[in-house]
Design an enzyme around this catalytic site. Structure first.
Site, PDB file in Angstrom:
ATOM      1  N   CYS A  13      42.109  64.855  34.424  1.00 59.67           N
ATOM      2  CA  CYS A  13      42.388  66.097  34.560  1.00 59.67           C
ATOM      3  C   CYS A  13      43.351  66.436  35.811  1.00 59.67           C
ATOM      4  O   CYS A  13      42.727  67.073  36.753  1.00 59.67           O
ATOM      5  CB  CYS A  13      41.052  66.934  34.593  1.00 59.67           C
TER       6      CYS A  13
ATOM      7  N   ARG B 255      48.662  40.535  46.938  1.00 58.46           N
ATOM      8  CA  ARG B 255      49.322  40.689  45.928  1.00 58.46           C
ATOM      9  C   ARG B 255      50.221  39.644  45.131  1.00 58.46           C
ATOM     10  O   ARG B 255      50.232  39.386  44.108  1.00 58.46           O
ATOM     11  CB  ARG B 255      50.474  41.631  46.110  1.00 58.46           C
TER      12      ARG B 255
HETATM   13  C1  LIG Z   1      46.070  43.941  52.507  1.00 55.12           C
HETATM   14  C2  LIG Z   1      46.139  42.837  53.561  1.00 55.12           C
HETATM   15  C3  LIG Z   1      46.498  41.346  53.168  1.00 55.12           C
HETATM   16  C4  LIG Z   1      47.276  41.220  51.996  1.00 55.12           C
HETATM   17  O1  LIG Z   1      48.193  41.784  51.756  1.00 55.12           O
HETATM   18  P1  LIG Z   1      49.164  41.626  50.223  1.00 55.12           P
HETATM   19  O2  LIG Z   1      50.462  42.649  50.558  1.00 55.12           O
HETATM   20  O3  LIG Z   1      48.433  41.861  48.956  1.00 55.12           O
HETATM   21  O4  LIG Z   1      49.533  40.373  50.337  1.00 55.12           O
HETATM   22  C5  LIG Z   1      46.203  40.553  54.064  1.00 55.12           C
HETATM   23  N1  LIG Z   1      45.968  40.624  55.365  1.00 55.12           N
HETATM   24  C6  LIG Z   1      45.565  41.773  55.668  1.00 55.12           C
HETATM   25  C7  LIG Z   1      44.927  41.954  57.224  1.00 55.12           C
HETATM   26  C8  LIG Z   1      45.563  43.024  54.695  1.00 55.12           C
HETATM   27  O5  LIG Z   1      45.049  44.029  55.281  1.00 55.12           O
END
Ligand SMILES: *Cc1c(COP(=O)(O)O)cnc(C)c1O
Length: 427
Positions: free
Chosen positions: A351, A285
């Site tokens: 919907c 993110r």
């Molecule tokens: C989803 C995930 C991330 C990334 O998480 P963010 O919140 O997008 O930074 C990193 N490592 C693992 C194992 C994840 O499942």
């Protein structure tokens, strides 16, 4: 020089040097628009934040946040590794050119086929259960391979985030339970085809307080000290991802705020063990989230229980508000200089009553034909999209200065029936 990724010019929202109105005219609505500058800024701020660490640091981009191939290639070219959670994400990461030594194969439920694919690709694994360890060991041994592994451990930490994205709680489905971690490593050390290389955790997502990460670092070193007694030389400690971003304009820690706390904690930890594992981080993110807007045209405005603005994108294209009650800033992209005079609820074309993108937002007077921009949709936006309600997925565009490139075409009607077979016997 100091052009922003998103700014207002002449009353219109611009992505770098291109106006959103122009983008929608040219590429249609709805439309995901990414700023290459915003992406590079995020990558550089991570790099800069950790540049002073006196230990090795490696970033593994979490592919699930956004798996567009152009975006993956841009990130791979910055010497990032990748965190993949499925055979499909592994396939895409390999195609994008990530260094396979730093593609960590994560996942709490890998099939034997996925495990075989990962071993053949030569990537390291994050192992989530003893069943998985046994399978990896068996297949690696069969193939005459040695697989570098870490256990995903559950550090039993509860960050303050939405319960659906807190993953390090005792009750979570992820990871080896804290009390069983050392026994798991004992088993791994004695398993053929397996080389213990690291420890992995990931405590959750959209975490806006750094202290749970510091806590997790301490727990990782507790494990490191114990497993070094088994003769293990650690190559990496992977702290996962999860750093939050500022969706609501209330502030969120930057990579540098994060590094400021994590680096000393890690250095402390290193002074208590013999090996010198690299710190691995898996941001998703915080690399891609704020780099994109979703542009969506207003089909109708209706005064009913609320002032509803009905647009052409719904939870088929952005499920975060419906799924996590997530807040995304919105604006009228063609009326950025107008006074905000009314309160509107922005709803999609699906919907379902839950198809609401934004509730009770003060905006300039909205009319049919206006373009609503939904901000910070780069992560878990397009990658969680669907064709529900027979809606084709929209196009994605990447802006670089004055140029806009299509990086995914809008789906065709035929994509809605792709792979379907009609038994001729029935007709
Ligand atoms: C989803 C995930 C991330 C990334 O998480 P963010 O919140 O997008 O930074 C990193 N490592 C693992 C194992 C994840 O499942």
């Amino acid at each position: 020089m100091s052009a922003k990724s998103f700014e207002v010019r002449g009353g219109n929202l611009f992505v770098e040097g291109v106006s959103c109105v122009e983008l929608v005219e040219k590429f249609g609505s709805p439309l995901y628009v990414y700023s290459i500058k915003a992406l590079k800024d995020n990558i550089n701020s991570y790099r800069k934040a950790f540049s002073k660490a006196n230990f090795g640091v490696r970033f593994l981009y979490a592919v699930k946040a956004n798996n567009n191939l152009t975006i993956l290639k841009l990130i791979a070219r910055e010497n990032f590794g990748a965190d993949v959670f499925s055979d499909g994400e592994l396939y895409m990461a390999l195609l994008a050119g990530f260094d396979r030594n730093y593609i960590l194969f994560n996942g709490n439920s890998k099939s034997d086929e996925e495990i075989r694919m990962g071993i053949e690709a030569g990537v390291p694994f994050s192992v989530d259960s003893l069943d998985e360890l046994k399978t990896i060991s068996r297949i690696a041994d069969e193939l005459g391979r040695e697989v570098r592994i870490a256990f995903r451990i559950n550090p039993d930490i509860s960050p303050d985030t939405h319960p659906k994205i807190a993953t390090g709680l005792k009750t979570s489905k992820f990871g080896i339970p804290w009390e069983e971690v050392i026994d798991a490593y004992k088993l791994a050390v004695n398993s053929p085809g397996v080389k213990v290389a690291g420890i992995h955790c990931h405590i959750g997502s959209q975490i806006t307080d750094v202290s749970p990460f510091v806590e997790a670092v301490k727990r990782m070193f507790e494990v490191a000290r114990e497993i070094e007694k088994l003769g293990v030389e650690l190559e990496f400690l992977d702290m996962g991802g999860g750093l939050g971003i500022d969706y609501e304009g209330k502030g969120a820690p930057t990579p540098s705020d994060f590094a400021e706390k994590i680096v000393p904690a890690y250095e402390n930890g290193l002074s208590t063990i013999k090996s010198e594992p690299e710190l691995w981080l898996e941001p998703g993110r915080s690399i891609i989230g704020n780099t994109a807007v979703l542009l969506t045209r207003v089909n109708s405005v209706k005064r009913a229980y609320k002032n509803f603005v009905a647009v052409d994108a719904g939870f088929n294209l952005l499920i975060r508000p419906a799924m996590y009650d997530a807040y995304h800033k919105v604006a009228v992209a063609n009326k950025m200089d107008k006074r905000e005079e009314e309160v509107y609820t922005i709803v999609g074309p699906i919907c379902e009553s839950g198809d609401v993108l934004a509730r009770d937002r003060r905006l300039p007077k909205v009319e049919k034909g206006d373009i609503i921009a939904v901000f910070d949709v780069g992560a878990y936006g397009f990658s969680m999209s669907s064709q529900y309600n027979g809606r084709r997925r929209c196009a994605e565009v990447l802006v670089d200065g004055e140029r806009a490139y299509t990086i995914r075409e809008r789906e065709r009607y035929s994509d809605l029936i792709a792979n379907q077979l009609i038994p001729t016997d029935l007709f």
